[in-house]
Design a protein around this motif. Structure first.
Motif, PDB file in Angstrom:
ATOM      1  N   ILE A  41       0.662  -1.156   0.072  1.00 24.70           N
ATOM      2  CA  ILE A  41       0.064  -0.106   0.128  1.00 24.70           C
ATOM      3  C   ILE A  41       0.802   1.128   0.182  1.00 24.70           C
ATOM      4  N   TYR A  42       1.870   1.367   0.739  1.00 29.40           N
ATOM      5  CA  TYR A  42       2.590   2.522   1.078  1.00 29.40           C
ATOM      6  C   TYR A  42       4.153   2.163   0.472  1.00 29.40           C
ATOM      7  N   ARG A  43       4.113   1.051  -0.500  1.00 28.66           N
ATOM      8  CA  ARG A  43       5.543   0.794  -0.959  1.00 28.66           C
ATOM      9  C   ARG A  43       5.950   2.086  -1.941  1.00 28.66           C
ATOM     10  N   VAL A  44       7.120   2.372  -1.646  1.00 29.41           N
ATOM     11  CA  VAL A  44       7.643   3.233  -2.573  1.00 29.41           C
ATOM     12  C   VAL A  44       7.803   2.823  -4.102  1.00 29.41           C
ATOM     13  N   GLY A  45       7.354   3.725  -5.006  1.00 26.50           N
ATOM     14  CA  GLY A  45       7.079   3.367  -6.324  1.00 26.50           C
ATOM     15  C   GLY A  45       5.711   2.608  -6.694  1.00 26.50           C
ATOM     16  N   ILE A  78       8.129  13.088  -4.666  1.00 28.41           N
ATOM     17  CA  ILE A  78       9.137  12.860  -5.601  1.00 28.41           C
ATOM     18  C   ILE A  78      10.443  13.441  -5.288  1.00 28.41           C
ATOM     19  N   ASN A  79      11.384  12.705  -5.918  1.00 33.74           N
ATOM     20  CA  ASN A  79      12.688  13.240  -5.518  1.00 33.74           C
ATOM     21  C   ASN A  79      13.170  14.012  -6.670  1.00 33.74           C
ATOM     22  N   ASN A  80      13.453  15.125  -6.690  1.00 28.79           N
ATOM     23  CA  ASN A  80      14.007  15.941  -7.667  1.00 28.79           C
ATOM     24  C   ASN A  80      15.000  17.124  -7.175  1.00 28.79           C
ATOM     25  N   PRO A  81      15.972  16.921  -7.132  1.00 31.57           N
ATOM     26  CA  PRO A  81      17.148  17.885  -6.614  1.00 31.57           C
ATOM     27  C   PRO A  81      16.768  19.368  -7.178  1.00 31.57           C
ATOM     28  N   PRO A 124      17.220   8.379  -1.770  1.00 33.28           N
ATOM     29  CA  PRO A 124      17.877   9.218  -2.724  1.00 33.28           C
ATOM     30  C   PRO A 124      19.032   9.784  -1.786  1.00 33.28           C
ATOM     31  N   THR A 125      20.115  10.311  -2.565  1.00 36.67           N
ATOM     32  CA  THR A 125      21.431  10.781  -2.082  1.00 36.67           C
ATOM     33  C   THR A 125      21.040  12.471  -2.603  1.00 36.67           C
ATOM     34  N   PRO A 126      21.109  13.490  -1.418  1.00 36.65           N
ATOM     35  CA  PRO A 126      21.132  13.281  -0.384  1.00 36.65           C
ATOM     36  C   PRO A 126      19.817  12.841   0.199  1.00 36.65           C
ATOM     37  N   GLY A 138      11.978  16.840   2.197  1.00 39.19           N
ATOM     38  CA  GLY A 138      11.695  17.588   1.104  1.00 39.19           C
ATOM     39  C   GLY A 138      12.157  17.117  -0.178  1.00 39.19           C
ATOM     40  N   GLN A 139      13.068  15.947  -0.032  1.00 41.59           N
ATOM     41  CA  GLN A 139      13.557  15.526  -1.210  1.00 41.59           C
ATOM     42  C   GLN A 139      13.503  13.972  -1.312  1.00 41.59           C
ATOM     43  N   ILE A 140      12.227  13.435  -0.640  1.00 46.35           N
ATOM     44  CA  ILE A 140      12.336  11.971  -0.408  1.00 46.35           C
ATOM     45  C   ILE A 140      11.005  11.478  -1.271  1.00 46.35           C
ATOM     46  N   PRO A 141      11.053  10.506  -2.087  1.00 45.79           N
ATOM     47  CA  PRO A 141       9.860   9.765  -2.813  1.00 45.79           C
ATOM     48  C   PRO A 141       9.176   9.233  -1.477  1.00 45.79           C
TER      49      PRO A 141
END
Length: 526
Positions: A259-263, A277-280, A367-369, A373-376
């Motif tokens: 249900i909450y799986r990333v992707g 989404i992750n979008n640096p 993601p790196t970093p 605010g940058q986490i999928p």
């Protein structure tokens, strides 16, 4: 910065259009275009509608989402959690020593009214734009849904609120004389908006893959079922929930962990969700909860930590499938993350040494970093299991116990739990309520549920919290949990100060009362 009463940082008369959806029209045009110019362009209209979605969860972690986490802390499912940072502005709310002027109440109110103002502007301007009529109808349906969603969120937290339904209204001098509408008036507006949205929006299956996440007919039907449920309109709630269940648009994920799986954003079970989404190159488009909820031993802040009382609820049902995908416990492996065999819940800095698994991002998918605010990820506001349990509860109170049992069984079958099909009366009611707790744990429904659910006319929260509440007594007289009972930097009697005569609602932000010259009145007890 505040501009006028009620709406604070009002969007104003000018907006910027961007070719990038993530800009969400947050910058003023500084005189380069008027609203007429802006809304003469169909593409700009779509960008503006996209901006409405930004207000469902707020612009940043502290505007809306963190207040929702604080609501979890004020229930029996969560402690405040973080015992390393003294934050009375947070723990005071969680422990019902409430500071009415909390910035979290203020920003929650502000962000919602900015969103409502955007929706009102959309409803006024888009009908006059020369674009495809089907697209125009869809945009107006989206605005109606989001306005209804925001008002529903406001009244669940504050009770009756000022009702504003036009953009031009905010420029009328009489805005300073606005008073709080009643909860009943708010529900009338919510129901009206959602009925129009239902007739205006595409089904989920009618959207292109790139548009998944936009509001659908099923989302509007589901929110309307929820609004009916909160009003105890049992027949209407049962019928509307069943309409969603029978639509063929949604299904239960075969594996609860997905249900909450990333992707898996906007998966088969998701009805209304905000994807991160992750979008640096674009700030603040990633998720916040993995950090604000995350363990202090795992680069998180440690807030909203699950309680052993919640864990015991799973154990009492033999419900390991949902437990392992809901709670991570110090020293134990993380389900679905083979890289972590002993999780660091940092019990010396955290009340329970437990963390929310639903918003956790497995090591290999970070993601790196890895930063706020940058986490999928995805925050699901409404999913099918929630609607099925709306149906079960409404059917029970509507005298249709057979349908109630059948819906209860649907949810339990997914996780391999038997259902006693002879359940009836208050035993069936309690089983449905417990199932809501287990199925939807840590998804920010619990406080609202125990406030609205009643036994002999008395809200359940009054029997759970307060000096004689079951949760308080468990923690102070029964619990032997090795983490909670040894880390007393958060008091073991959290919830003792709950007063049903005061804390069924949160306080109206005092700044709003002051700016209204007292026309907006405070909730009792604050």
């Amino acid at each position: 910065m505040k501009k006028i009463v009620l709406f604070l940082s009002i969007v104003g008369a000018l907006f910027v259009a961007s070719c990038d959806k993530e800009d969400f029209l947050d910058q003023p045009l500084q005189g380069r275009q008027t609203l007429d110019d802006f809304f003469a362009n169909g593409d700009n209209a779509e960008f503006f509608v996209n901006a409405l979605y930004r207000k469902v969860n707020g612009e940043d972690w502290w505007q809306v989402n963190f207040q929702r986490q604080i609501n979890e802390m004020a229930s029996d499912d969560n402690w405040a959690g973080n015992t390393e940072q003294p934050r009375p502005d947070i723990t005071g709310i969680a422990q019902y020593n409430v500071f009415a002027g909390s910035t979290y109440f203020n920003r929650f109110w502000e962000s919602h009214y900015i969103g409502i103002t955007r929706a009102n502007l959309t409803l006024e301007r888009i009908p006059n734009i020369d674009i495809d009529e089907n697209k125009k109808t869809q945009f107006l349906g989206e605005a109606r849904f989001i306005r209804a969603f925001l008002y529903f969120d406001l009244i669940r937290n504050f009770g009756g609120v000022p009702l504003v339904t036009t953009y031009s209204e905010i420029f009328d001098p009489s805005i300073n004389d606005k008073v709080r509408g009643t909860v009943e008036e708010a529900y009338e507006l919510i129901e009206e908006d959602l009925m129009i949205a239902i007739n205006s929006l595409p089904r989920k299956s009618e959207y292109a893959p790139a548009d998944l996440g936009r509001v659908t007919k099923g989302a509007a039907q589901s929110l309307l079922a929820k609004a009916y449920l909160y009003q105890e309109k049992w027949t209407e709630a049962q019928v509307m929930a069943k309409t969603v269940m029978d639509s063929g648009e949604y299904g239960l994920e075969p594996d609860f962990a997905d249900i909450y799986r990333v992707g898996n954003a906007h998966g088969v079970e998701s009805i209304f969700a905000i994807e991160f989404i992750n979008n640096p190159s674009t700030p603040r488009v990633g998720a916040q909860y993995a950090i604000t909820n995350g363990s202090r031993g795992d680069r998180g802040w440690g807030w909203a930590s699950p309680t052993s009382d919640l864990e015991n609820a799973f154990l009492s049902e033999g419900d390991n499938i949902r437990l392992r995908s809901t709670i991570i416990k110090h020293g134990e492996p993380v389900y679905g993350d083979p890289a972590v065999t002993e999780f660091d819940g940092k019990p010396s800095e955290n009340k329970s040494g437990r963390t929310n698994r639903k918003y956790y991002v497995p090591t290999a998918e970070r993601p790196t970093p890895y930063q706020r605010g940058q986490i999928p990820g995805t925050y699901i506001h409404i999913r099918l299991a929630d609607v099925i349990l709306f149906h079960a509860e409404a059917a029970y109170f509507n005298g249709d116990e057979t349908s109630a049992r059948n819906s209860l069984k649907l949810v339990r079958d997914r996780v391999g739990l038997d259902t006693n099909m002879s359940l009836s009366g208050s035993t069936l009611r309690d089983a449905i309520w417990k199932e809501r707790r287990l199925e939807l744990a840590l998804e920010q429904h619990r406080l609202y549920d125990i406030r609205r659910q009643k036994i002999n006319g008395v809200p359940r929260i009054a029997s759970i919290l307060g000096p004689n509440g079951s949760f308080v007594k468990y923690n102070t007289e029964v619990s032997t949990d090795p983490f909670e009972t040894t880390n007393l930097k958060e008091p073991q009697d959290s919830g003792r100060l709950f007063d049903p005569n005061v804390h069924m609602l949160w306080p109206i932000p005092p700044e709003e009362i002051q700016l209204s010259r007292g026309n907006i009145t405070q909730n009792p007890g604050y």
